[in-house]
Write a protein that holds these residues in place. Structure first.
Motif, PDB file in Angstrom:
ATOM      1  N   THR A 259       0.824  -1.216   0.000  1.00 47.94           N
ATOM      2  CA  THR A 259       0.000   0.000   0.000  1.00 47.94           C
ATOM      3  C   THR A 259       0.855   1.262   0.000  1.00 47.94           C
ATOM      4  O   THR A 259       0.619   2.200  -0.775  1.00 47.94           O
ATOM      5  CB  THR A 259      -0.921  -0.005   1.237  1.00 47.94           C
ATOM      6  OG1 THR A 259      -1.806  -1.122   1.145  1.00 47.94           O
ATOM      7  CG2 THR A 259      -1.749   1.267   1.319  1.00 47.94           C
ATOM      8  N   LEU A 260       1.870   1.293   0.855  1.00 51.72           N
ATOM      9  CA  LEU A 260       2.685   2.499   0.992  1.00 51.72           C
ATOM     10  C   LEU A 260       3.526   2.778  -0.251  1.00 51.72           C
ATOM     11  O   LEU A 260       3.851   3.935  -0.532  1.00 51.72           O
ATOM     12  CB  LEU A 260       3.577   2.384   2.227  1.00 51.72           C
ATOM     13  CG  LEU A 260       2.824   2.445   3.566  1.00 51.72           C
ATOM     14  CD1 LEU A 260       3.752   2.063   4.722  1.00 51.72           C
ATOM     15  CD2 LEU A 260       2.241   3.841   3.798  1.00 51.72           C
ATOM     16  N   LEU A 261       3.892   1.734  -0.978  1.00 46.46           N
ATOM     17  CA  LEU A 261       4.675   1.955  -2.188  1.00 46.46           C
ATOM     18  C   LEU A 261       3.889   2.764  -3.228  1.00 46.46           C
ATOM     19  O   LEU A 261       4.462   3.340  -4.133  1.00 46.46           O
ATOM     20  CB  LEU A 261       5.117   0.613  -2.788  1.00 46.46           C
ATOM     21  CG  LEU A 261       6.280  -0.058  -2.048  1.00 46.46           C
ATOM     22  CD1 LEU A 261       6.536  -1.453  -2.589  1.00 46.46           C
ATOM     23  CD2 LEU A 261       7.548   0.788  -2.159  1.00 46.46           C
ATOM     24  N   GLU A 262       2.565   2.758  -3.080  1.00 42.93           N
ATOM     25  CA  GLU A 262       1.735   3.558  -3.978  1.00 42.93           C
ATOM     26  C   GLU A 262       1.343   4.885  -3.351  1.00 42.93           C
ATOM     27  O   GLU A 262       0.594   5.661  -3.966  1.00 42.93           O
ATOM     28  CB  GLU A 262       0.474   2.762  -4.333  1.00 42.93           C
ATOM     29  CG  GLU A 262       0.783   1.393  -4.891  1.00 42.93           C
ATOM     30  CD  GLU A 262       0.173   1.169  -6.254  1.00 42.93           C
ATOM     31  OE1 GLU A 262      -0.372   2.127  -6.822  1.00 42.93           O
ATOM     32  OE2 GLU A 262       0.257   0.043  -6.733  1.00 42.93           O
ATOM     33  N   ARG A 263       1.830   5.155  -2.126  1.00 44.52           N
ATOM     34  CA  ARG A 263       1.454   6.377  -1.420  1.00 44.52           C
ATOM     35  C   ARG A 263       2.674   7.063  -0.822  1.00 44.52           C
ATOM     36  O   ARG A 263       2.906   7.018   0.395  1.00 44.52           O
ATOM     37  CB  ARG A 263       0.445   6.031  -0.317  1.00 44.52           C
ATOM     38  CG  ARG A 263      -0.909   5.552  -0.830  1.00 44.52           C
ATOM     39  CD  ARG A 263      -1.672   6.674  -1.568  1.00 44.52           C
ATOM     40  NE  ARG A 263      -1.832   7.824  -0.700  1.00 44.52           N
ATOM     41  CZ  ARG A 263      -2.844   7.938   0.174  1.00 44.52           C
ATOM     42  NH1 ARG A 263      -3.761   7.003   0.245  1.00 44.52           N
ATOM     43  NH2 ARG A 263      -2.938   9.010   0.936  1.00 44.52           N
ATOM     44  N   PRO A 264       3.489   7.691  -1.688  1.00 51.42           N
ATOM     45  CA  PRO A 264       4.679   8.381  -1.174  1.00 51.42           C
ATOM     46  C   PRO A 264       4.345   9.478  -0.176  1.00 51.42           C
ATOM     47  O   PRO A 264       5.186   9.822   0.669  1.00 51.42           O
ATOM     48  CB  PRO A 264       5.326   8.936  -2.446  1.00 51.42           C
ATOM     49  CG  PRO A 264       4.259   8.904  -3.488  1.00 51.42           C
ATOM     50  CD  PRO A 264       3.365   7.773  -3.140  1.00 51.42           C
ATOM     51  N   ASP A 265       3.142  10.032  -0.233  1.00 45.29           N
ATOM     52  CA  ASP A 265       2.762  11.062   0.742  1.00 45.29           C
ATOM     53  C   ASP A 265       2.712  10.489   2.156  1.00 45.29           C
ATOM     54  O   ASP A 265       3.140  11.144   3.119  1.00 45.29           O
ATOM     55  CB  ASP A 265       1.402  11.661   0.361  1.00 45.29           C
ATOM     56  CG  ASP A 265       0.295  10.611   0.285  1.00 45.29           C
ATOM     57  OD1 ASP A 265       0.547   9.506  -0.248  1.00 45.29           O
ATOM     58  OD2 ASP A 265      -0.829  10.889   0.753  1.00 45.29           O
ATOM     59  N   LEU A 266       2.245   9.242   2.290  1.00 47.39           N
ATOM     60  CA  LEU A 266       2.191   8.622   3.607  1.00 47.39           C
ATOM     61  C   LEU A 266       3.580   8.151   4.066  1.00 47.39           C
ATOM     62  O   LEU A 266       3.880   8.169   5.256  1.00 47.39           O
ATOM     63  CB  LEU A 266       1.216   7.443   3.603  1.00 47.39           C
ATOM     64  CG  LEU A 266      -0.257   7.806   3.398  1.00 47.39           C
ATOM     65  CD1 LEU A 266      -1.118   6.541   3.392  1.00 47.39           C
ATOM     66  CD2 LEU A 266      -0.738   8.767   4.481  1.00 47.39           C
ATOM     67  N   VAL A 267       4.408   7.755   3.111  1.00 45.86           N
ATOM     68  CA  VAL A 267       5.791   7.417   3.457  1.00 45.86           C
ATOM     69  C   VAL A 267       6.499   8.655   4.015  1.00 45.86           C
ATOM     70  O   VAL A 267       7.247   8.579   4.998  1.00 45.86           O
ATOM     71  CB  VAL A 267       6.547   6.870   2.234  1.00 45.86           C
ATOM     72  CG1 VAL A 267       8.025   6.654   2.572  1.00 45.86           C
ATOM     73  CG2 VAL A 267       5.923   5.551   1.770  1.00 45.86           C
ATOM     74  N   LEU A 379      12.875   1.799  -2.877  1.00 41.73           N
ATOM     75  CA  LEU A 379      12.191   0.500  -2.703  1.00 41.73           C
ATOM     76  C   LEU A 379      11.005   0.408  -3.658  1.00 41.73           C
ATOM     77  O   LEU A 379      10.217   1.347  -3.793  1.00 41.73           O
ATOM     78  CB  LEU A 379      11.709   0.371  -1.254  1.00 41.73           C
ATOM     79  CG  LEU A 379      11.039  -0.961  -0.875  1.00 41.73           C
ATOM     80  CD1 LEU A 379      12.041  -2.099  -0.916  1.00 41.73           C
ATOM     81  CD2 LEU A 379      10.392  -0.850   0.517  1.00 41.73           C
ATOM     82  N   ARG A 380      10.866  -0.732  -4.311  1.00 42.97           N
ATOM     83  CA  ARG A 380       9.747  -0.937  -5.244  1.00 42.97           C
ATOM     84  C   ARG A 380       9.463  -2.432  -5.375  1.00 42.97           C
ATOM     85  O   ARG A 380      10.315  -3.268  -5.049  1.00 42.97           O
ATOM     86  CB  ARG A 380      10.084  -0.356  -6.613  1.00 42.97           C
ATOM     87  CG  ARG A 380      11.302  -0.969  -7.278  1.00 42.97           C
ATOM     88  CD  ARG A 380      11.711  -0.173  -8.510  1.00 42.97           C
ATOM     89  NE  ARG A 380      12.842  -0.788  -9.220  1.00 42.97           N
ATOM     90  CZ  ARG A 380      14.116  -0.611  -8.863  1.00 42.97           C
ATOM     91  NH1 ARG A 380      14.429   0.132  -7.824  1.00 42.97           N
ATOM     92  NH2 ARG A 380      15.086  -1.183  -9.556  1.00 42.97           N
ATOM     93  N   LEU A 381       8.270  -2.738  -5.864  1.00 45.92           N
ATOM     94  CA  LEU A 381       7.910  -4.137  -6.087  1.00 45.92           C
ATOM     95  C   LEU A 381       8.695  -4.691  -7.259  1.00 45.92           C
ATOM     96  O   LEU A 381       8.992  -3.980  -8.225  1.00 45.92           O
ATOM     97  CB  LEU A 381       6.415  -4.274  -6.349  1.00 45.92           C
ATOM     98  CG  LEU A 381       5.469  -3.884  -5.211  1.00 45.92           C
ATOM     99  CD1 LEU A 381       4.019  -4.120  -5.636  1.00 45.92           C
ATOM    100  CD2 LEU A 381       5.784  -4.668  -3.943  1.00 45.92           C
ATOM    101  N   ASP A 382       8.989  -5.983  -7.199  1.00 49.05           N
ATOM    102  CA  ASP A 382       9.690  -6.650  -8.297  1.00 49.05           C
ATOM    103  C   ASP A 382       8.750  -7.590  -9.034  1.00 49.05           C
ATOM    104  O   ASP A 382       9.192  -8.544  -9.685  1.00 49.05           O
ATOM    105  CB  ASP A 382      10.888  -7.435  -7.727  1.00 49.05           C
ATOM    106  CG  ASP A 382      11.893  -7.806  -8.832  1.00 49.05           C
ATOM    107  OD1 ASP A 382      11.967  -7.062  -9.834  1.00 49.05           O
ATOM    108  OD2 ASP A 382      12.580  -8.838  -8.686  1.00 49.05           O
TER     109      ASP A 382
END
Length: 410
Positions: A259-267, A379-382
């Motif tokens: 979820t967070l990988l799609e929400r840099p604002d929350l990171v 960091l990102r999904l592979d």
């Protein structure tokens, strides 16, 4: 957030509960209709009729009511997976009613208070840093579940209980079998028996050589004749803590990462605003609601819930994800957003059976998520979100694995 994926086709009948998630990042779409209708008659996979309860106020009401039993031994309690008779006859305190439940829970509460959890925080931070160091040494790519999400809560619960972490593969595989809805009663019984035997042996060692851990205190202060509990009860208490203590948090770390990988604002909030980390974690717990189907109950007297009468002996399932996505309580529930100070989510259940380890789980998430994004740049999904290996067959929802990459310094 990108449109989540659909799960493989399900063959479950429309009136059967638990339902398979159509999208791994949200509850079954049918929950919206169930909320609109109120408590609804459905049936469990074994054919047992059951009331499905989804509204926030109704879920709270049923979980707080003394008119419902959570005890495996109460006739009519719905089962979310096939269980061996010996497991049903010898429940952990999660599946007992007062006064048995009260006595066992009260014994363990001091181990999970906010003050006790705060004392554990430096150790959790140290363990997190060590696991991230190892990931960096081994290099990108990696399986985040194998490298971080599962080892961290396992290390923490091992330290708390006094279980050797070197045995983690042994207890993780058996806990996984116990918590899988795909396991047969025989497989569940074998896994549970092996876990029981392992902890029985460890309890003997704690009696002979006590240390500063939960199992040692149970062995020396609470085991008969010095204490109130027989050996079997103490071992089942430890079994529950060990299994629940690592599996749930591991799944939350993995799903939260997606979820967070799609929400840099929350990171950025996690990284730059420590005072708001608890709000982000609370929202992730609400959004994912990984223990959705665990709270089953059976009425011990006729009781009205949400405008219907649930008769004595009738079963009910309080769907936590339904409650946590109730738009009467949570504005735009399908969006992950900071809901400052709002702790009304029911991700840890509600009432006397609310998760004993809630403080610990929250603290672990508040430590590991910002540290992970700080230490693993880029960091990102592979793998595509659609192709991730979700636990559709789990009592607790989550991920079997999570392939990731990050930037490696030149």
């Amino acid at each position: 957030m990108a449109e989540p994926t659909s799960s493989p086709a399900t063959t479950h009948p429309a009136d059967e509960i638990p339902m398979r998630r159509g999208c791994p990042m949200r509850p079954p779409a049918e929950y919206a209709d169930l909320r609109a209708n109120g408590p609804t008659r459905m049936r469990m996979p074994d054919g047992q009729p059951v009331w499905a309860v989804t509204r926030h106020r109704d879920v709270q009401a049923i979980l707080a009511s003394p008119d419902f039993s959570a005890d495996n031994r109460t006739p009519g309690l719905p089962l979310i997976k096939p269980e061996a008779q010996e497991v049903l006859d010898n429940p952990t305190f999660l599946r007992k009613d007062p006064p048995e439940h009260t006595a066992e829970r009260r014994t363990l509460i001091p181990e999970f208070t906010l003050r006790r959890v705060r004392r554990l925080r430096p150790g959790v931070e140290h363990a997190t840093a060590g696991l991230l160091d190892e990931m960096l040494r081994n290099g990108s790519p990696a399986d985040l579940v194998e490298s971080l999400a599962l080892p961290l809560p396992s290390l923490v619960i091992c330290q708390l209980l006094g279980v050797p972490y070197s045995d983690h593969e042994y207890f993780q595989t058996r806990a996984g079998a116990v918590l899988s809805r795909s396991s047969t009663p025989e497989q569940t019984s074998t896994a549970y028996s092996e876990l029981f035997a392992y902890l029985d042996d460890l309890l003997t060692r704690k009696q002979r050589h006590p240390e500063d851990d939960v199992m040692s205190r149970l062995a020396t202060e609470h085991l008969k004749p010095a204490g109130d509990f027989d050996r079997e009860t103490v071992i089942r208490m430890c079994t529950l803590l060990l299994a629940a203590g690592h599996e749930t948090t591991a799944n939350m770390i993995a799903l939260s990462t997606v979820t967070l990988l799609e929400r840099p604002d929350l990171v950025a909030v996690l990284r730059d605003q420590p005072d708001k980390r608890s709000d982000v974690v609370a929202e992730l717990l609400r959004f994912h609601s990984i223990a959705d189907v665990i709270p089953t109950r059976v009425a011990v007297r006729d009781t009205e819930i949400g405008g219907v009468t649930i008769a004595e002996g009738e079963g009910a399932i309080a769907l936590l994800a339904g409650a946590n996505w109730d738009p009467e309580i949570f504005d735009v529930p399908e969006r992950v957003q900071i809901r400052a100070g709002d702790q009304r989510h029911l991700a840890f259940g509600y009432g006397i059976h609310q998760c004993l380890g809630a403080n610990l789980a929250r603290m672990e998430l508040e430590v590991v998520l910002p540290a992970m994004f700080e230490r693993l740049p880029g960091l990102r999904l592979d793998a595509p979100v659609a192709e991730l290996d979700y636990k559709y067959d789990g009592v607790v929802f989550g991920l079997h694995s999570l392939p990731v990459r990050w930037e490696t310094p030149a």
